[in-house]
Design a protein around this motif. Structure first.
Motif, PDB file in Angstrom:
ATOM      1  N   UNK A 163     -36.076 -28.533 -17.270  1.00 12.29           N
ATOM      2  CA  UNK A 163     -36.094 -26.986 -17.084  1.00 12.29           C
ATOM      3  C   UNK A 163     -37.594 -26.489 -16.659  1.00 12.29           C
ATOM      4  N   UNK A 164     -37.690 -25.314 -17.036  1.00  4.41           N
ATOM      5  CA  UNK A 164     -38.948 -24.592 -16.592  1.00  4.41           C
ATOM      6  C   UNK A 164     -39.791 -24.264 -17.709  1.00  4.41           C
ATOM      7  N   UNK A 165     -41.082 -24.529 -17.472  1.00  2.00           N
ATOM      8  CA  UNK A 165     -42.034 -24.010 -18.653  1.00  2.00           C
ATOM      9  C   UNK A 165     -42.108 -22.406 -18.464  1.00  2.00           C
ATOM     10  N   UNK A 166     -41.611 -21.858 -19.351  1.00  2.00           N
ATOM     11  CA  UNK A 166     -41.698 -20.187 -19.255  1.00  2.00           C
ATOM     12  C   UNK A 166     -43.070 -19.613 -20.073  1.00  2.00           C
ATOM     13  N   UNK A 167     -43.427 -20.393 -20.952  1.00  2.00           N
ATOM     14  CA  UNK A 167     -44.562 -19.914 -21.624  1.00  2.00           C
ATOM     15  C   UNK A 167     -46.106 -20.271 -21.225  1.00  2.00           C
ATOM     16  N   UNK A 168     -46.195 -20.982 -20.071  1.00  2.00           N
ATOM     17  CA  UNK A 168     -47.468 -21.216 -19.695  1.00  2.00           C
ATOM     18  C   UNK A 168     -47.827 -22.596 -19.991  1.00  2.00           C
ATOM     19  N   UNK A 169     -48.596 -23.381 -19.141  1.00  2.00           N
ATOM     20  CA  UNK A 169     -48.852 -24.720 -19.116  1.00  2.00           C
ATOM     21  C   UNK A 169     -50.156 -25.029 -20.035  1.00  2.00           C
ATOM     22  N   UNK A 170     -51.027 -24.131 -19.866  1.00  3.87           N
ATOM     23  CA  UNK A 170     -52.354 -24.262 -20.673  1.00  3.87           C
ATOM     24  C   UNK A 170     -52.327 -23.474 -21.784  1.00  3.87           C
ATOM     25  N   UNK A 171     -52.761 -24.422 -22.922  1.00  4.02           N
ATOM     26  CA  UNK A 171     -52.683 -23.839 -24.238  1.00  4.02           C
ATOM     27  C   UNK A 171     -53.904 -24.296 -25.171  1.00  4.02           C
ATOM     28  N   UNK A 172     -54.717 -23.253 -25.923  1.00  2.77           N
ATOM     29  CA  UNK A 172     -55.511 -23.909 -26.627  1.00  2.77           C
ATOM     30  C   UNK A 172     -55.052 -24.733 -27.981  1.00  2.77           C
ATOM     31  N   UNK A 173     -55.644 -25.807 -28.178  1.00  3.56           N
ATOM     32  CA  UNK A 173     -55.530 -26.608 -29.398  1.00  3.56           C
ATOM     33  C   UNK A 173     -55.145 -25.746 -30.681  1.00  3.56           C
ATOM     34  N   UNK A 174     -54.068 -26.229 -31.245  1.00  2.00           N
ATOM     35  CA  UNK A 174     -53.477 -25.121 -32.451  1.00  2.00           C
ATOM     36  C   UNK A 174     -54.258 -25.708 -33.512  1.00  2.00           C
TER      37      UNK A 174
END
Length: 365
Positions: A59-70
């Motif tokens: 599928x497609x990543x719809x939320x963005x690939x780069x995220x800050x560590x949670x």
């Protein structure tokens, strides 16, 4: 490989990456307009986690690939950036938080590389050091047999000097790494544990010896390395076993090639406990001396954590006095009593790890 079927998001059915992966796997394929039907099918199983590992959803990543560590504000965070290239894992560990994190658990891979490439370009244009990893929501190297993701990422990071990529794994899928021009901008990292834990709590992972052998080969190919003792499990005799693992590590790996070593004890949200009980009925890991932490996770009683950490730090320091050691999601008291200092007094944990990456991975500050 346990994947038995591929589901394809209709919106990416004609994407070149979708077609290439489908050819590589050569498995039954079903196109879906909406993943809800997949979710319902997975949740209808007696063991949704196992069923979710048997199919692959492209599928497609719809939320963005780069995220800050949670991370949480109550504990010291490393200021890591997650590269969200896929979700879930084909291996099966009793302690894995992903069993209860995803609803439902579904192995999925994001094919929209053109958007990934755009985000990486934006990252590389920044005038600051970045530490990026793909191992938060999946194992970094389980995708080697049917994608060229690692080839792409290693090559992409090698073209710049401000960011480092960490690929964390419990596999030995390293063969394609040998031929890549990485320029020391990719760190190969392994999760390590005692053989007792690996044999009782991990399914379909590489043995300790196999992991260290793979790490030694990557060292020979010039890659910087990292190791993560996380989650450490407390059991009778664990101290002797962990010390033996540390000794084995430094018999095979030169300290000057290690960017960092992290330590973290087993912690879990309460929702994971019944999942472990159902899926790993012989496991005892969720029945230790736990208390509720500030992040609402169950954690070993603090004095137990500190005692084990202090020993681990001592053993690592004996073998490698200058290697960077850090704790994953611990508070100031644990840092002070386990290692003798608190990150905030050193400019923050993120800054300390940046310095180590600059030194070992030839980044330009």
């Amino acid at each position: 490989m346990i994947i038995k079927k591929i589901f394809i998001d209709a919106n990416v059915a004609s994407h070149p990456e979708t077609e290439r992966i489908s050819r590589q796997l050569d498995l039954p394929v079903e196109q879906v307009d909406d993943p809800v039907s997949i979710y319902q099918w997975i949740n209808s199983a007696d063991d949704p986690v196992s069923r979710g590992k048997q199919v692959l959803y492209l599928t497609r990543n719809k939320g963005g690939f780069l995220k800050s560590c949670p991370g949480t504000r109550e504990y010291t965070c490393c200021d890591y950036q997650i590269l969200h290239i896929a979700s879930f894992c084909t291996m099966d560990c009793a302690y894995c938080i992903l069993q209860s994190y995803f609803h439902p658990p579904l192995l999925q891979f994001f094919v929209n590389r053109e958007e990934l490439d755009t985000e990486l370009s934006g990252l590389f244009e920044k005038k600051e050091i970045s530490r990026v990893g793909t191992g938060e929501y999946t194992d970094s190297l389980i995708w080697e047999r049917w994608t060229d993701l690692t080839d792409y990422l290693v090559t992409r990071f090698a073209l710049q000097d401000k960011a480092v990529l960490e690929l964390k794994t419990k596999t030995v899928n390293i063969e394609r790494l040998k031929a890549l021009n990485h320029r020391r901008k990719t760190i190969l990292a392994w999760s390590l544990n005692t053989p007792v834990v690996m044999q009782s709590e991990e399914r379909r992972t590489a043995s300790l010896d196999a992991r260290l052998t793979a790490a030694a080969r990557c060292q020979k190919w010039g890659y910087p390395l990292a190791f993560h003792f996380d989650p450490m499990i407390i059991y009778n005799g664990c101290e002797t076993d962990y010390r033996r693992v540390v000794n084995q590590l430094f018999q095979r790996i030169s300290a000057e090639n290690i960017v960092w070593i992290s330590l973290g004890t087993f912690r879990f949200m309460p929702a994971l406990k019944p999942v472990i009980a159902q899926r790993f009925p012989d496991s005892k890991i969720a029945y230790g001396e736990f208390v509720t932490g500030l992040d609402n996770k169950m954690r070993y009683f603090k004095p137990l954590r500190i005692a084990l950490y202090r020993q681990m730090v001592g053993w690592i320091r004996d073998a490698a006095p200058d290697v960077t050691i850090y704790f994953c999601m611990e508070d100031n008291e644990v840092w002070e009593k386990s290692i003798g200092w608190v990150p905030v007094r050193q400019g923050g944990l993120g800054r300390l790890l940046d310095k180590s990456a600059i030194k070992i991975c030839d980044l330009i500050p």
